[in-house]
Write an enzyme that holds these catalytic residues in place. Structure first.
Site, short mmCIF file in Angstrom:
data_model
loop_
_atom_site.label_atom_id
_atom_site.label_comp_id
_atom_site.label_asym_id
_atom_site.label_seq_id
_atom_site.Cartn_x
_atom_site.Cartn_y
_atom_site.Cartn_z
N GLU A 197 13.49 13.73 9.18
CA GLU A 197 13.61 12.69 8.21
C GLU A 197 12.89 11.56 8.38
OE1 GLU A 197 17.86 12.46 8.73
OE2 GLU A 197 17.96 14.42 7.82
N GLY A 222 3.61 22.13 9.78
CA GLY A 222 2.82 20.87 9.69
C GLY A 222 1.45 20.90 10.04
N ASP A 224 -1.73 19.01 12.72
CA ASP A 224 -1.92 18.61 14.19
C ASP A 224 -1.15 17.32 14.65
OD1 ASP A 224 -4.05 20.60 14.04
OD2 ASP A 224 -5.38 19.14 13.72
N GLY A 225 -0.64 16.44 13.78
CA GLY A 225 0.13 15.50 14.19
C GLY A 225 1.71 16.06 14.40
N GLY A 266 -0.74 21.24 7.29
CA GLY A 266 -1.24 19.64 7.52
C GLY A 266 -2.67 19.45 6.83
#
Ligand SMILES: CCCCCCCCCCCCC/C=C/[C@@H](O)[C@H](COP(=O)(O)O)NC(=O)CCCCC
Ligand code: ADP
Ligand code: CA
Length: 562
Positions: A197, A222, A224-225, A266
């Site tokens: 969230e 997602g 790499d972050g 991502g």
């Protein structure tokens, strides 16, 4: 009593033809029999032969046609009994309905789902359905295959999944629901799913809340972050549980036991690409299902004895730091923000002054200019990993940092740099399939420092373009590359205690304009891009922790398949 190992050999119908199907502990094989042998029967052999490839043997057997297949048991995803009514089979690209006569003669069927290799390291879920006339025989086969699967103890049964709904093209949730869920269900993997969230939701949950004992692994959907968030949570939790202080730069960190899988959704997906060979959600899901394991080096980044961040792929100051800082303001553009900011940063052509000090890793196998690439089962990683753990053992005997480590020579490079990059893995990604440091290793305990000294725009462009061709990007006079275990960077315009990069900018504004008269330069120091996150300080101390974490991956396979 221990179960008798055995080979199962039976004849089944497949695509209206008769096949001899064999199962042993290592392989499931099926070969088409010629017309002379068309009689469907079954037999169970109580002998067990280990370690030979049935596929090869079968080709030499009389009565075998070219239609021979061999699937390692370790790559079988699932087996299911199949309803024969209305079933259609694919033969030579065409869907064919089973004839009524065949359905009546062979009313029992089971389907085996397995890993199929496609182009460019892609994996797909293939399946084959075998038909027979005997319900008991089918039951024996389904049970035998299930038994073999239950022996694959490296496979995860229960996973904790984090989805970043805002990564990349904001497709994380859809990618997971449409491409991954049915594969996990097929493989009987249960999941607890958390759609994040806010930024750092996954990190904080892992750090303090998650009941990690319940799970066999963690999955992040997602880029790499997002992966970075997850490993920060996991590493921190592991150190806290073991009483290790992350703020101490020289402390040996405790390895994390839970493996992490990445479903790529991502913008760069470099970690997925460099550990699997492709950023493809189905391929990643299959690597998770078969329980692959790939160790990964992790760099810890400190500033004045304060822990800042971990990095597994790129730590980049100058060019890649500036791209990231600029692109963060353009997140709405999705992955294209990097192209936009890339061009802008290239045109601005900023250089930064400072000193890089490092201890070259001389006692290891491999160097950044060799042609050996890190591939599945990499010998260099095994060898250097072993070396590293022996050194650690020595250190614990001495009760601190080993003499060897202290004695190692520090090299110092001072200058004006367009970029300072530390690549702990190749950093291969769709933009550059060979990566920033093509010979870097996933798990050898080192990082490759690439120093790009101030040069003309044209020369810098030549260097960048070589990331996308076969030419050596390091074979240029203004580039230096070193394989190291530790390094430090001190910017020329030093940050004082409690001063962040923005304050330095203000203080040194006049200096900036002198150094870059022709541009609208705003900063004397750059930012570090740490796996896609901006660090708060320019002065850093970096150390590599050999094989600190494990991924659900196996490294890039040597042959890309058909
Ligand atoms: C003129 C052609 C130039 C081509 C040069 C291409 C070289 C590209 C090397 C990219 C290495 C990327 C290393 C990985 C970095 C990621 O950690 C980071 C965050 O990723 P994500 O979370 O998925 O957004 N990505 C970047 O910093 C983007 C670098 C963009 C480079 C153009
Ligand atoms: N629900 C969320 N809302 C906003 N940001 C998030 C959320 N979940 C994760 N993030 C952050 O989004 C950033 C980018 O995520 P990532 O999946 O790597 O996408 P990208 O590759 O596009 O950068 C990460 O730094 C992560 O911390
Ligand atoms: Ca490495």
């Amino acid at each position: 009593m221990e179960k008798q190992p055995r080979i199962l050999v039976s004849q089944f119908m497949l695509k209206n033809r008769v096949f001899e199907v064999t199962l042993n502990r290592l392989f499931l094989t099926w070969k088409e029999l010629n017309a002379r042998k068309k009689r469907v029967s079954g037999s169970i052999h109580n002998t067990f032969k280990v370690g030979f490839c049935l596929a090869k043997v079968l080709h030499r057997t009389r009565g075998v046609t070219s239609g021979s297949h061999c699937v390692p048991v370790s790559e079988i995803i699932a087996v299911q009994e199949t309803e024969v009514d209305n079933i259609q089979t694919k033969d030579e690209g065409k869907w064919q309905k089973m004839s009524q006569k065949t359905v009546e003669t062979y009313p029992y069927a089971f389907t085996v789902f397995y890993v199929e290799r496609a182009r460019q390291h892609r994996w797909r879920c293939g399946n084959v359905t075998f038909f027979c006339s005997d319900g008991l025989l089918r039951q024996q086969w389904v049970q035998a295959i299930k038994e073999q699967l239950s022996l694959q103890t490296c496979r995860p049964k229960h996973l904790l999944v984090y989805i970043n709904p805002y990564g990349g093209k904001q497709q994380g949730k859809q990618i997971y629901e449409q491409k991954v869920v049915q594969l996990f269900t097929l493989a009987s993997i249960s999941t607890d799913v958390i759609v994040t969230e806010r930024a750092n939701h996954a990190r904080d949950h892992l750090k303090t809340e998650a009941d990690l004992k319940k799970y066999d692994g963690i999955v992040c959907v997602g880029g790499d972050g997002m992966f970075s968030e997850v490993i920060h949570g996991l590493i921190s939790r592991t150190q806290t549980d073991s009483g290790v202080d992350q703020n101490c730069a020289h402390e040996k960190l405790v390895q994390c036991n839970l493996r992490v899988g990445i479903i790529p959704a991502g913008s760069t997906d470099c970690i997925c690409y460099a550990t699997i060979g492709i950023n493809d959600p189905v391929t990643s899901a299959l690597h998770i299902i078969v329980g692959d394991s790939q160790a990964l080096d992790v760099c810890s980044v400190h500033h004045n004895d304060t822990f800042l961040k971990y990095s597994v792929s790129l730590l980049g100051y100058g060019f890649y730091g500036d791209i990231l800082a600029d692109s963060e303001k353009k997140r709405w553009m999705g992955p294209a923000r990097y192209d936009f900011s890339g061009i802008k940063t290239f045109l601005s052509h900023h250089y930064y002054e400072g000193t890089v000090s490092f201890q070259p890793a001389t006692d290891i196998l491999g160097n950044p200019r060799d042609k050996t690439k890190c591939r599945s089962g990499c010998y260099v990683c095994q060898h250097n990993g072993q070396l590293f753990s022996e050194e650690i053992r020595d250190e614990s005997v001495e009760g601190g940092v080993s003499e060897n480590e202290d004695e190692r020579e520090w090299k110092v490079v001072k200058g004006k740099f367009l970029a300072i990059n530390a690549a702990s893995m190749s950093c291969a990604c769709p933009r550059s399939p060979k990566g920033l440091s093509p010979a870097a290793h996933l798990a050898d305990g080192t990082t490759d420092i690439i120093l790009v000294r101030k040069c003309s725009r044209l020369n810098f462009l030549r260097h960048l373009l070589r990331h996308t061709s076969k030419d050596d990007q390091f074979d240029l006079t203004f580039i230096e590359v070193h394989r190291v275990r530790k390094f430090k960077f001190t910017p020329k315009y030093c940050e004082s205690e409690d001063t962040d990069v923005k304050d330095v900018r203000k203080k040194l504004f006049s200096q900036i304009c002198r150094d870059h008269p022709a541009c609208s330069c705003t900063s004397v120091n750059s930012n570090w891009n740490c796996d896609g996150e901006i660090l708060d300080h320019a002065a850093v101390e970096v150390g590599v922790h050999c094989q600190l974490i494990k991924l659900f991956a196996r490294g890039i396979e040597e042959k890309a398949g058909v």
